[in-house]
Write a protein that holds these residues in place. Sequence first.
Motif, PDB file in Angstrom:
ATOM      1  N   ALA A 428     -15.639 -39.350 -40.445  1.00 21.20           N
ATOM      2  CA  ALA A 428     -14.252 -39.728 -40.712  1.00 21.20           C
ATOM      3  C   ALA A 428     -13.870 -39.468 -42.162  1.00 21.20           C
ATOM      4  CB  ALA A 428     -14.042 -41.201 -40.366  1.00 21.20           C
ATOM      5  N   LYS A 429     -14.795 -39.694 -43.082  1.00 14.95           N
ATOM      6  CA  LYS A 429     -14.496 -39.454 -44.501  1.00 14.95           C
ATOM      7  C   LYS A 429     -14.305 -37.971 -44.781  1.00 14.95           C
ATOM      8  CE  LYS A 429     -14.088 -41.797 -47.471  1.00 14.95           C
ATOM      9  NZ  LYS A 429     -12.946 -42.577 -48.031  1.00 14.95           N
ATOM     10  N   ARG A 435      -8.670 -41.639 -47.165  1.00 16.86           N
ATOM     11  CA  ARG A 435      -8.404 -42.897 -46.465  1.00 16.86           C
ATOM     12  C   ARG A 435      -9.629 -43.798 -46.480  1.00 16.86           C
ATOM     13  NH1 ARG A 435      -5.270 -41.405 -40.889  1.00 16.86           N
ATOM     14  NH2 ARG A 435      -5.414 -43.678 -40.658  1.00 16.86           N
ATOM     15  N   PRO A 436      -9.419 -45.131 -46.546  1.00 17.72           N
ATOM     16  CA  PRO A 436     -10.551 -46.060 -46.500  1.00 17.72           C
ATOM     17  C   PRO A 436     -11.156 -46.115 -45.100  1.00 17.72           C
ATOM     18  CG  PRO A 436      -8.487 -47.274 -46.482  1.00 17.72           C
ATOM     19  CD  PRO A 436      -8.123 -45.835 -46.690  1.00 17.72           C
ATOM     20  N   VAL A 437     -12.476 -46.201 -45.039  1.00 20.98           N
ATOM     21  CA  VAL A 437     -13.197 -46.234 -43.766  1.00 20.98           C
ATOM     22  C   VAL A 437     -14.116 -47.444 -43.763  1.00 20.98           C
ATOM     23  CG1 VAL A 437     -14.812 -45.023 -42.251  1.00 20.98           C
ATOM     24  CG2 VAL A 437     -13.070 -43.721 -43.512  1.00 20.98           C
ATOM     25  N   TRP A 464     -15.181 -37.323 -52.176  1.00 18.57           N
ATOM     26  CA  TRP A 464     -14.057 -37.892 -51.441  1.00 18.57           C
ATOM     27  C   TRP A 464     -13.025 -38.427 -52.429  1.00 18.57           C
ATOM     28  CZ3 TRP A 464     -18.218 -41.083 -48.510  1.00 18.57           C
ATOM     29  CH2 TRP A 464     -18.915 -40.233 -47.633  1.00 18.57           C
ATOM     30  N   SER A 465     -11.757 -38.081 -52.241  1.00 25.61           N
ATOM     31  CA  SER A 465     -10.725 -38.525 -53.178  1.00 25.61           C
ATOM     32  C   SER A 465     -10.606 -40.038 -53.196  1.00 25.61           C
ATOM     33  CB  SER A 465      -9.376 -37.886 -52.825  1.00 25.61           C
ATOM     34  OG  SER A 465      -9.044 -38.105 -51.463  1.00 25.61           O
ATOM     35  N   ASP A 466     -10.812 -40.686 -52.051  1.00 25.73           N
ATOM     36  CA  ASP A 466     -10.936 -42.139 -51.986  1.00 25.73           C
ATOM     37  C   ASP A 466     -12.378 -42.428 -51.597  1.00 25.73           C
ATOM     38  OD1 ASP A 466     -11.089 -44.804 -51.294  1.00 25.73           O
ATOM     39  OD2 ASP A 466      -9.259 -44.824 -50.104  1.00 25.73           O
ATOM     40  N   PRO A 467     -13.190 -42.940 -52.514  1.00 27.06           N
ATOM     41  CA  PRO A 467     -14.616 -43.141 -52.194  1.00 27.06           C
ATOM     42  C   PRO A 467     -14.883 -44.329 -51.290  1.00 27.06           C
ATOM     43  CG  PRO A 467     -14.138 -43.976 -54.389  1.00 27.06           C
ATOM     44  CD  PRO A 467     -12.864 -43.336 -53.894  1.00 27.06           C
TER      45      PRO A 467
END
Length: 606
Positions: A428-429, A435-437, A464-467
């Motif tokens: 998903a990442k 996006r947060p997962v 990932w741009s949002d870790p």
Amino acid sequence: MTGTKVSDRILERLREWDVEYVFAYPGDGINGLLAAWGRAGDRPRFVQSRHEEMSAFQAVGYAKFSGRVGVCAATSGPGAIHLLNGLYDAKLDHVPVVALVGQTDRSAMGGSYQQEVDLASLFKDVASDYCVTATVPEQFPNVVDRAVRTAYSRRGVAAVIVPADVQELEYSPPEHAFKMVPSSLGMGGYAPVPEDAELERAAEVLNAGERVAVLVGQGARGARAEVEHLADMLGAGVAKALLGKDVLPDDLPYVTGAIGLLGTRPSYELMRDCDTLLVIGSSFPYTQFMPEFDQARAVQIDIDPHMIGLRYPFEVQLVGDARETLRRLLPRLHRKSGREWRETVEKNTARWWEVMGRRASVGADPINPEYVFHALDALLPDDAIITADSGSAANWYARHLRMRGTMRGSLSGTLATMGPAVPYAIGAKFAHPDRPVIALAGDGAMQMNGMMELVTAAKYHSEWSDPGLVVAVLNNHDLNQVTWEMRAMSGAPRFEESQAIPDLPYADIARCLGLAGVRVEKTKHVEGAWRQALAADRPFVIDFRTDPAVPPIPPHATLDQIQAAAASVLKGDSDRASMVRQGFLAKVQELMPVGHHHRGDSGKRS
């Protein structure tokens, strides 16, 4: 294309199909492909898992959350074998995945050579729609094209087996000649629809009903607006199969939530009391949770003729794309003026959420797992992606987490295998690095598969741009779902030798890998841990010490059944543990909805 090898052409064709990632593990059976990856500047990106099964799960997670084909690769023999569990997960959940698999050289095939396995037979079932062994360069790019098209169109698994020596051959394209098969790139979009006469029949059934229930599955995901419009027209309540949990938001008051053993009480009541049923894009398997056979007239919409007519005696079966079919059906429906049925559905649903909040507040030793999920529910970002493992974590995911906004969520719905939550989350990442997962796992699943995939998260999270990737572990030292199934189905106490698992310091292990983590042993620290994890600048593991005695009560359970399960819990337990568990179960019984205590349902579907 002088100097181009078959392996180069395979990767080139994947790029032409806009494949960005291949989830894989190396081995000498795919050495030719690995060398080609080096020549291609790692395009498409080679994402290295710790195990081939995890590569397959990551491809499934990527495909589920991106809507694009997931691609995985493995070496011959043991590598190919390891892919199988993840590939079966894709097959049974109808997810498009292509597997690229190595094989021994053609000269050694049939000679009982090292790592030689009959891969065509091995993949015969899991890749039943397309499984081909390429033996000459001229089979490319056709075999890649057909594999991708088959995965998309059949929503399942396709396998391409390439012997190691074939990978190294100089590529030559198919000629304009006898028994050559040239190929074209791309695949046009299509949306099949039923005949008008069938739509009229379906409309007659739905218009005649007074108490309409709708069940949606993942096949309805692209038809959110149309389902909402239909529910408004018909005054219907809408239940969701587990794979369709993210089809509609749960803040709609007529959405009753999940259905089945892991479902909600209002979904059970919706099916129990309806006189008309519409199933959209779902192959929900548990007939006992659907209306009695002589109770409701029923209509089904499904894009796959192979899946039509399953589970229930449907009066009308519409084969077509959910959105396009509903668009043609809606003008034929009459708006129902009476809203008594809808009001009842909404009242039952509101009561359920109140009860769930109260159940989450019941004390436990040390933490009530329902509270862990209840606390997360209020904190979830509207764009979160949630993955859940099989086991008791799936119960709480199904019942306590309310989808809203653009949230997505999934688990191994049909195979119900242990261990996909963390690799799904990694897939998903890569599908949505912004996006947060959140991955929700039991300690059994975490020890089976999740632990080493923390290494994969540590390897790639800086890209990932949002870790944000949160892994929550329900640490109760018990294979809890099976324990409760033994109690409920066999009346047997917990069997220590099979059910007890070691207590591992999950958060400490995460920190050793350069990630973040915290162990939570008190209820008052649960919400703070969630906030800390969701705000972290790297993947974060929360080790929640939860009480294994909290029962995942089915929505149709009677007091008699709960008491029987409670009795089995108490067998062989220490005096102190018995008192704690007995007190907890007594409180849960008090919180059961009105009319739920005894056999008020005349025992139906009990």
